[in-house]
Write an enzyme that holds these catalytic residues in place. Sequence first.
Site, PDB file in Angstrom:
ATOM      1  N   HIS A   1     -42.181   8.314 136.330  1.00 52.17           N
ATOM      2  CA  HIS A   1     -42.356   6.958 136.849  1.00 52.17           C
ATOM      3  C   HIS A   1     -41.322   6.653 137.935  1.00 52.17           C
ATOM      4  O   HIS A   1     -41.668   6.272 139.063  1.00 52.17           O
ATOM      5  CB  HIS A   1     -42.240   5.960 135.687  1.00 52.17           C
ATOM      6  CG  HIS A   1     -42.448   4.534 136.086  1.00 52.17           C
ATOM      7  ND1 HIS A   1     -43.628   3.865 135.900  1.00 52.17           N
ATOM      8  CD2 HIS A   1     -41.613   3.643 136.666  1.00 52.17           C
ATOM      9  CE1 HIS A   1     -43.519   2.630 136.354  1.00 52.17           C
ATOM     10  NE2 HIS A   1     -42.300   2.460 136.825  1.00 52.17           N
ATOM     11  N   GLU A   2     -40.043   6.833 137.585  1.00 52.83           N
ATOM     12  CA  GLU A   2     -38.993   6.551 138.569  1.00 52.83           C
ATOM     13  C   GLU A   2     -39.097   7.534 139.739  1.00 52.83           C
ATOM     14  O   GLU A   2     -38.819   7.179 140.886  1.00 52.83           O
ATOM     15  CB  GLU A   2     -37.603   6.609 137.924  1.00 52.83           C
ATOM     16  CG  GLU A   2     -37.375   5.603 136.783  1.00 52.83           C
ATOM     17  CD  GLU A   2     -37.716   4.163 137.126  1.00 52.83           C
ATOM     18  OE1 GLU A   2     -37.510   3.756 138.293  1.00 52.83           O
ATOM     19  OE2 GLU A   2     -38.197   3.431 136.230  1.00 52.83           O
TER      20      GLU A   2
ATOM     21  N   HIS B   1     -41.407   6.044 142.237  1.00 50.47           N
ATOM     22  CA  HIS B   1     -40.706   5.053 143.064  1.00 50.47           C
ATOM     23  C   HIS B   1     -39.847   5.768 144.117  1.00 50.47           C
ATOM     24  O   HIS B   1     -39.792   5.374 145.278  1.00 50.47           O
ATOM     25  CB  HIS B   1     -39.763   4.207 142.197  1.00 50.47           C
ATOM     26  CG  HIS B   1     -40.444   3.130 141.396  1.00 50.47           C
ATOM     27  ND1 HIS B   1     -41.173   2.107 141.972  1.00 50.47           N
ATOM     28  CD2 HIS B   1     -40.465   2.872 140.058  1.00 50.47           C
ATOM     29  CE1 HIS B   1     -41.621   1.287 141.017  1.00 50.47           C
ATOM     30  NE2 HIS B   1     -41.211   1.730 139.846  1.00 50.47           N
TER      31      HIS B   1
ATOM     32  N   GLU C   1     -44.732  -0.307 142.604  1.00 51.37           N
ATOM     33  CA  GLU C   1     -45.130   0.044 141.236  1.00 51.37           C
ATOM     34  C   GLU C   1     -46.346   0.978 141.250  1.00 51.37           C
ATOM     35  O   GLU C   1     -46.496   1.833 140.373  1.00 51.37           O
ATOM     36  CB  GLU C   1     -45.411  -1.250 140.461  1.00 51.37           C
ATOM     37  CG  GLU C   1     -45.576  -1.067 138.972  1.00 51.37           C
ATOM     38  CD  GLU C   1     -44.333  -0.539 138.260  1.00 51.37           C
ATOM     39  OE1 GLU C   1     -43.242  -0.486 138.869  1.00 51.37           O
ATOM     40  OE2 GLU C   1     -44.460  -0.157 137.085  1.00 51.37           O
TER      41      GLU C   1
HETATM   42 ZN    ZN Z   1     -41.652   0.792 137.961  1.00 44.80          ZN
END
Ligand code: ZN
Length: 501
Positions: free
Chosen positions: A264-265, A268, A294
């Site tokens: 997830h990170e 980003h 996001e």
């Molecule tokens: Zn996030």
Amino acid sequence: MPDPLSDLRDHLAPVEDLKAAAAVLAWDQETYMPDGGAEARAQQLSTLQSMAHERFASDETGTLLDRAADAVETDDPLDDDAALVRVTRRDYDRAARVPSSLVAELSAATSRAKQAWKQARTEDDFSLFAPHLETLVDLSVEKAEAIGYDDEPYDALLEEFEPGLSTAEVASTFEALREDLVPLVDAIADAPQLDDEVLRRSYPQPKQKAFGERVLDDLGYDFDRGRQDVSAHPFTTSFSPGDVRITTRYDESYLPSAFFSMIHEGGHALYEQGIDPGLARTPLADGASLGVHESQARLWENHVGRSRPFWRHYFPKLQDTFPEALDDVGLDTFYRAVNRVEPSLIRVEADEVTYNLHVMLRFELERGLIDGSVAVNDLPTLWNEAMDDSLGVVPDTDADGVLQDVHWSMGSFGYFPTYTLGTLTAAQLMEAIEDDVPGLHDRIADGQFGPLLDWLRTRVHRHGQKLEAPDLLARVTGEALSAEPWLRYANDKFGALYDLT
Ligand code: ZN
């Protein structure tokens, strides 16, 4: 010869330097700073942030902007100069409309509220937080009035995170989502549950770190322009396109915790590492919106990281890494385990299907707080009723209910919807990518992530903040924001997983 655009750039660059310096201090605060540093660090951060704000909101910025606007010769939205003037103008007008006395009041009220929220959470006593939340709601409404809005004050707050999107548009998209999401969640609840016991075995931290970082490297995260550390709550922070850092936290008896937060990170971070370096030290070197940011995290985490092709490639490697835990486990069992759906109390632990119900609940409550239809003191009751209605679970304590998220204590109203906007945007982008990249999922099953990353780099990442989210989406997918692509994705994927008809 004077160059008004260079003058504007020279004036704005130190603002970005101050913000980046503050971000380094904030990163250190969450990773390595000893507790004793807290008080001084808060002062240092506050000094840097107010210096950045003062320089940005100054009359000089306004004057330089006017001159630069006259010098821009094109209305091409992707032209660096035109975008710089347009985005700076938007942010400057917004900043200049909020009186500095109100900025100071909000900042003081926020630090008091955050303390009160922590205590209220520890003692499970909402009444300790309520008066602070009331103050933050009042000040936020005041701020919205100062900024101005079309339909409702929430518009002005949402705009800070999602420029170009109205509250009404968010509400109608969420309505469409809810209409088909609730029956899906109900159907899953009625189906035999998937077993995720295999994820709760013993997974030593050093091996989790090595495996996760190898995957991040494969996905395209550049460790020469980033690093990963440990913090209580995972986050991504960028000091420049050449230094984009991520954090994670480990649970040795629950594999997905660190692994999926890394992906997830990492999503980003791939966005930040992909921004055109020519935009560095300008306001353009940022994501188009929080929702678009996001979307990058969720695209890699869910559409890639929780897909069967991804695990076809990585599961044998995961088995080699954790033979004791996984020797007796097959790919299908593992794939089903990482996609188990179950209504739960805590947003950050929710699966990718029910997560959206947590977000919509918060959006409706905070919209009500800002338009005055919801009273702060009624929040715990309204929260529990809404949890029961939408997820069929009710928290025993307010600490696990209305007090679980930090956002309201920071005065961040308008932030929550960006999580689900990101989910929807990811699915919409993914449909466009599937059209453009032949055999995408076969490439993923071969461990080839380059074609996907190249697509995102070219069409999304490099533009930074040049395009607002609705323009970016229209340009890339030919469509406006819609819940349909995500609903198609979720119905296909979870219909097959749960054998729904
Ligand atoms: Zn996030």
